[in-house]
Design an enzyme around this catalytic site. Structure first.
Site, PDB file in Angstrom:
ATOM      1  N   THR A 154       0.847  -1.186   0.000  1.00  0.00           N
ATOM      2  CA  THR A 154       0.000   0.000   0.000  1.00  0.00           C
ATOM      3  C   THR A 154       0.889   1.245   0.000  1.00  0.00           C
ATOM      4  OG1 THR A 154      -1.763  -1.121   1.150  1.00  0.00           O
ATOM      5  CG2 THR A 154      -1.626   1.237   1.529  1.00  0.00           C
ATOM      6  N   ARG A 182     -14.132  -8.038   0.009  1.00  0.00           N
ATOM      7  CA  ARG A 182     -13.339  -7.746   1.207  1.00  0.00           C
ATOM      8  C   ARG A 182     -12.969  -6.250   1.218  1.00  0.00           C
ATOM      9  NH1 ARG A 182      -7.675  -6.021   2.041  1.00  0.00           N
ATOM     10  NH2 ARG A 182      -7.269  -6.474   4.214  1.00  0.00           N
ATOM     11  N   SER A 184     -10.589  -3.222   2.588  1.00  0.00           N
ATOM     12  CA  SER A 184      -9.269  -2.902   3.153  1.00  0.00           C
ATOM     13  C   SER A 184      -9.403  -1.786   4.193  1.00  0.00           C
ATOM     14  CB  SER A 184      -8.376  -2.459   1.996  1.00  0.00           C
ATOM     15  OG  SER A 184      -7.522  -1.436   2.382  1.00  0.00           O
ATOM     16  N   ASP A 185      -8.369  -1.583   4.976  1.00  0.00           N
ATOM     17  CA  ASP A 185      -8.375  -0.486   5.958  1.00  0.00           C
ATOM     18  C   ASP A 185      -8.133   0.874   5.321  1.00  0.00           C
ATOM     19  OD1 ASP A 185      -5.620  -1.662   5.540  1.00  0.00           O
ATOM     20  OD2 ASP A 185      -5.100   0.218   6.514  1.00  0.00           O
ATOM     21  N   GLY A 204      -0.161  -2.626   5.919  1.00  0.00           N
ATOM     22  CA  GLY A 204      -0.104  -3.877   6.676  1.00  0.00           C
ATOM     23  C   GLY A 204      -1.365  -4.686   6.431  1.00  0.00           C
ATOM     24  N   VAL A 205      -1.693  -5.547   7.352  1.00  0.00           N
ATOM     25  CA  VAL A 205      -2.888  -6.382   7.186  1.00  0.00           C
ATOM     26  C   VAL A 205      -4.106  -5.560   7.625  1.00  0.00           C
ATOM     27  CG1 VAL A 205      -4.054  -8.485   7.918  1.00  0.00           C
ATOM     28  CG2 VAL A 205      -1.587  -8.504   7.478  1.00  0.00           C
ATOM     29  N   GLY A 206      -4.979  -5.270   6.658  1.00  0.00           N
ATOM     30  CA  GLY A 206      -6.113  -4.378   6.905  1.00  0.00           C
ATOM     31  C   GLY A 206      -6.944  -4.782   8.107  1.00  0.00           C
TER      32      GLY A 206
HETATM   33  N1  ASP Z   1      -3.513  -2.549   4.146  1.00  0.00           N
HETATM   34  C1  ASP Z   1      -3.741  -3.190   2.877  1.00  0.00           C
HETATM   35  C2  ASP Z   1      -4.946  -4.070   2.958  1.00  0.00           C
HETATM   36  O1  ASP Z   1      -5.139  -4.763   3.936  1.00  0.00           O
HETATM   37  C3  ASP Z   1      -2.586  -3.998   2.380  1.00  0.00           C
HETATM   38  C4  ASP Z   1      -1.229  -3.376   2.500  1.00  0.00           C
HETATM   39  O2  ASP Z   1      -1.021  -2.449   3.257  1.00  0.00           O
HETATM   40  O3  ASP Z   1      -0.299  -3.831   1.811  1.00  0.00           O
HETATM   41  O4  ASP Z   1      -5.691  -4.123   2.018  1.00  0.00           O
END
Ligand code: ASP
Length: 280
Positions: A154, A182, A184-185, A204-206
């Site tokens: 991201t 889905r 994302s954050d 990161g992981v949303g």
């Molecule tokens: N935050 C993003 C998501 O979860 C992914 C990323 O930051 O690479 O979609």
């Protein structure tokens, strides 16, 4: 005036040294170009500009070069927030536009400011954003090998302009191989948030970032008087019970820039007019 940008995390499994170097070089060039732009533009205009450059660079997972979802399609999300007015606008799961952050910016003056799915794509077409495929062969290869990777890149930018105003923008191609639908954050206040005191963009992981309300928490803590370093430390501590995977960049109203990541491989760059710092 200050600018900080991020290009997401390096994938631990498949980022070679040459790609890493190329990303760092790209970050350096983009943060400098964005700082030059900030001399003549507002923080809000600058974050849109910086994120557009990052979206257009195939090295990053946003705009061109975005990840592919489990059904073979690309759906992207982006948001922009003006700290001075506290207005946020965004698009969630938009398809076939070159620059999702530009569509998000276009939505800023509307009453309905965050659009999802088909509605977001239709709004883009109605406003002159032509159909554009953001797929690149490398992502198709990864998709075919079923390589959903967490946190691949991201992009985001926080800027503080000469009038002391803060803005933030964030754009993503997602995690890769997601269930269609889905969210994302990146176009939520967990991943992208600003007010008059602070602006924060996450990667990161949303799901982990949303669980922790990361950006909103850091901004609120700084607003309530906590130094930015402590606001980060406390908020990142709160990711630990579930091993949350997140990274964030920020600028506060005093011009302090800060960054932290839970798994140290986030790539980012900052510029204060004198020193360019590139990490990751
Ligand atoms: N935050 C993003 C998501 O979860 C992914 C990323 O930051 O690479 O979609």
């Amino acid at each position: 005036m200050k600018v900080i940008i991020h290009g997401g995390f390096f994938s631990e499994s498949h980022t070679d040294a040459a790609t890493k170097l190329a990303k760092q070089e790209a970050m350096k060039a983009i943060v400098k170009a964005s700082y030059d732009y900030l001399k003549e533009h507002s923080a809000l205009e600058t974050v849109a500009y910086a994120v557009t450059l990052l979206e257009d660079d195939v090295l990053f997972n946003a705009g061109t070069g975005s990840q592919i979802q489990s059904d073979g399609k690309i759906r992207m999300s982006a948001a922009i927030m003006d700290g001075a007015t506290q207005k946020m606008s965004g698009v969630i799961n938009i398809e076939e536009v070159k620059n999702p952050v530009q569509v998000a910016t276009k939505l800023m003056p509307y009453d309905d400011r965050v659009l999802g799915g088909e509605g977001a794509t239709r709004f883009a077409r109605d406003n002159g954003f032509e159909a554009f495929s953001t797929e690149i062969p490398q992502r198709r290869k990864e998709y075919e090998a079923k390589l959903g990777t967490k946190g691949l890149g991201t992009v985001g930018c926080v800027a503080l302009d000469k009038d002391g105003k803060i803005a933030v923008a964030t754009s993503t191609g997602g995690k890769g191989f997601e269930i269609p639908g889905r969210i994302s954050d990146s176009a939520t206040v967990a991943g992208n948030y600003a007010n008059a005191f602070c602006g924060v963009s996450c990667t990161g992981v949303g799901e982990d970032i949303v669980s922790n309300a990361t950006s909103a928490k850091i901004v609120t803590r700084v607003t309530d008087g906590m130094p930015i370093s402590e606001a980060f430390a406390k908020t990142f501590e709160e990711l630990k019970p579930y091993d949350g995977f997140a990274g964030a960049i920020a600028i506060d109203h005093n011009g302090n820039m800060f960054h932290q990541d839970s798994h140290p491989s986030m790539v980012f760059a900052s510029y204060d007019g004198e020193n360019v710092e590139v990490f990751g």
